[in-house]
Design an enzyme around this catalytic site. Sequence first.
Site, PDB file in Angstrom:
ATOM      1  N   HIS A 106     -30.924   9.703 -24.386  1.00 42.65           N
ATOM      2  CA  HIS A 106     -30.981   9.318 -22.967  1.00 42.65           C
ATOM      3  C   HIS A 106     -32.073  10.110 -22.229  1.00 42.65           C
ATOM      4  O   HIS A 106     -32.958   9.535 -21.599  1.00 42.65           O
ATOM      5  CB  HIS A 106     -29.599   9.577 -22.353  1.00 42.65           C
ATOM      6  CG  HIS A 106     -29.487   9.244 -20.901  1.00 42.65           C
ATOM      7  ND1 HIS A 106     -28.836   8.129 -20.448  1.00 42.65           N
ATOM      8  CD2 HIS A 106     -29.935   9.887 -19.781  1.00 42.65           C
ATOM      9  CE1 HIS A 106     -28.884   8.083 -19.113  1.00 42.65           C
ATOM     10  NE2 HIS A 106     -29.547   9.151 -18.692  1.00 42.65           N
ATOM     11  N   GLU A 107     -32.018  11.439 -22.341  1.00 47.12           N
ATOM     12  CA  GLU A 107     -32.967  12.265 -21.589  1.00 47.12           C
ATOM     13  C   GLU A 107     -34.398  12.073 -22.077  1.00 47.12           C
ATOM     14  O   GLU A 107     -35.335  12.077 -21.287  1.00 47.12           O
ATOM     15  CB  GLU A 107     -32.564  13.754 -21.643  1.00 47.12           C
ATOM     16  CG  GLU A 107     -31.183  14.061 -21.043  1.00 47.12           C
ATOM     17  CD  GLU A 107     -31.010  13.595 -19.601  1.00 47.12           C
ATOM     18  OE1 GLU A 107     -32.016  13.397 -18.882  1.00 47.12           O
ATOM     19  OE2 GLU A 107     -29.845  13.394 -19.185  1.00 47.12           O
TER      20      GLU A 107
ATOM     21  N   HIS B 169     -40.523   7.657 -20.227  1.00 44.12           N
ATOM     22  CA  HIS B 169     -40.815   6.895 -18.996  1.00 44.12           C
ATOM     23  C   HIS B 169     -41.839   7.661 -18.146  1.00 44.12           C
ATOM     24  O   HIS B 169     -42.833   7.096 -17.664  1.00 44.12           O
ATOM     25  CB  HIS B 169     -39.512   6.688 -18.231  1.00 44.12           C
ATOM     26  CG  HIS B 169     -39.608   5.800 -17.027  1.00 44.12           C
ATOM     27  ND1 HIS B 169     -38.608   5.707 -16.103  1.00 44.12           N
ATOM     28  CD2 HIS B 169     -40.604   4.980 -16.581  1.00 44.12           C
ATOM     29  CE1 HIS B 169     -38.962   4.851 -15.144  1.00 44.12           C
ATOM     30  NE2 HIS B 169     -40.171   4.404 -15.412  1.00 44.12           N
TER      31      HIS B 169
ATOM     32  N   HIS C  82     -35.921   9.205 -20.393  1.00 48.13           N
ATOM     33  CA  HIS C  82     -36.521   9.564 -19.100  1.00 48.13           C
ATOM     34  C   HIS C  82     -37.893  10.210 -19.319  1.00 48.13           C
ATOM     35  O   HIS C  82     -38.835   9.956 -18.574  1.00 48.13           O
ATOM     36  CB  HIS C  82     -35.625  10.557 -18.353  1.00 48.13           C
ATOM     37  CG  HIS C  82     -34.379   9.945 -17.786  1.00 48.13           C
ATOM     38  ND1 HIS C  82     -34.399   8.794 -17.022  1.00 48.13           N
ATOM     39  CD2 HIS C  82     -33.079  10.329 -17.836  1.00 48.13           C
ATOM     40  CE1 HIS C  82     -33.153   8.508 -16.634  1.00 48.13           C
ATOM     41  NE2 HIS C  82     -32.339   9.411 -17.133  1.00 48.13           N
TER      42      HIS C  82
HETATM   43 ZN   LIG Z   1     -30.292   9.469 -16.724  1.00 50.90          ZN
END
Ligand SMILES: [Zn+2]
Length: 632
Positions: free
Chosen positions: A420-421, A427, A424
């Site tokens: 998940h991190e 991104h 980010h």
């Molecule tokens: Zn998040």
Amino acid sequence: MASFPGCVRSGFWAALMVLALGAAFASDGTAAPAAQKTDTAMWDLSDLYPSPEAWAAEYDEVKNEAQRLDVYKGSLGAGAARLLQALDAVAAVNKQASRLFTYASLKADEDLSNARNQERKQSAGALNTLIGEKTAWLAPEILALGQAKVRAFEHENSGLATRHDFFLNNILRAAPHTLGLESESVLAAAGDVLQQPDSIYGQLANSDLPYPMVTLSDGTKVQLDQSAYEKYRQSPNRTDRKLVFDSFWGAWKKYESTDGAILSAQIMGNVFLAKARKYDNALSAALFPDNMPEAVYRTLVAQANAGLPTLHRYFGLRKRLLGITGELEYYDVYPTMFPSRNVPKFSLADSERLTLAAVAPYGEEYVGLLKRGFAGKWTDPLPRPHKAAGAYMNGSAYNVHPYLLLNHNEDYGGLSTFAHEWGHAVHTLLTTKHQPYEKANYSTFVAESAAIANEMLLNDYMVAQARTSEEKLYYLGEGLESIRGTFFRQVMFAEFELAIHEEIEQGRPLSGARMTEIYCGLLKKYHGDAQGVMQIDPAYCIEWAFVPHFFYNFYVYQYATSMAGAAEFTHAIEHEGRPAAERFLTMLRAGGSDYPYELYKRAGIDMASPAPYQALIARMDRIMDQIEAVKR
Ligand SMILES: [Zn+2]
């Protein structure tokens, strides 16, 4: 409440709560094997500043520049070149201040007990406040120039048109909701007062509320504070779960009228500000900064309601797998359906390897950026005493690289958080590669999709690679539960939030008892009380009082929309391949150059249409089909 798989409170920040324990460090300078290296590597803040002294010197310099920003005040109308000069100066100061703040904040999180580090963070915060004060005139002055003049300036000057157009348009868009000087200063002065319900709630929930003591069936005595409640509600022992629920919600119930008064005050504040600024209602005021159509919110709620038979199917499956005879109860939601003696463990090296394999469908650019990140010293990965809890990605130092704070614990949740991190982080890398600083600040609405899509690809990969039925069921169960928690539960919250705002907007009194009544109706609807799926004991309908997000002004809906968007993307990527991946990456590369609804639309997904929500609900049904195929 820590039941979200991830949360971003603003802009580039991504935060997620995981466990914190123990520590490990490498001191050996010699080349270590790969697994050794990644499990012990610590972030290197010298990529930001070589030393705290260098930080301090830069701080003084940026502070001086910030002090001078009001020299541009009153001169923006002089011409396109002057406007560009002013906006560039503001952006340059903001960019440097973000870098300063990033260093200060990361350094502070390394050791929360270090007073000097905490002071540095406070200084960095004060610099941001100073910049705010020194540029408070900027938006009103641009608004006073008016649309025609700003457009003419943009036409004349390509720097304005290419780097600052989004910023300028965004300010002009607010004209109908911007008041005269006198009214604006009254609203600004009321700001502190309107913040108070949130602080009062925090005081009650985190400190003053007397949490009950219980004795569990094995004799353990536990004080049921929030984290103990979240731990013991998962107990495999049904009597213990009932005890935990009865005691915890019994404690909250005593404060029903107080909690109701606090939350009403918050909602009244939202409604007051929306009216003062001439919005149709509090919802449209809250959606305005993202320029999000109200239809997105309303479609989300309508589609989740249409998908309730799928949620009810999950509860039926859960009842069967838990072996519950008689009624399924609300306290049966949290225990695992697939207890296993061999719960899989993942080191950081495993997490890198599995994340790389899972995101392979995005293609080489993505995988390359991820490898670059893994090779760099960007992460503070392991728990240790005095380190900040949770997990986040900080990408605010625009021309440096993202930093990640993890507290890796070796379960599947830890692996999923890792993916998940890093979603980010990639991104951020894609955004900085393709956007100027002025357009790099992407929205939460898109950011969470980027991160949740990684969790979904990972979950699908783990299911596909599972070697035993037991393993496969374990991953399927995790994937299923995350949809309940991040989609249906958050939409239920979003529906509640809308309902309590509408009560105030329609002039009806809103007490704690009335909130409980509304919440009870929603709990029963979402959990199929009337259909005999699950019985909702009214004693648990005080749950609304436990959710701090109701003080965040229509924030939670984004968890649900992000998950739906991620579901439609991952399904397309897994079936259509590269073209779908390319649409997804194009959206990430666009950073903050447009509003999230528009970015989605260009990627082929209309978030105001039923499609993404149906894609997520279809995913939930597919997971259950797979579970039933194994469990037949
Ligand atoms: Zn998040």
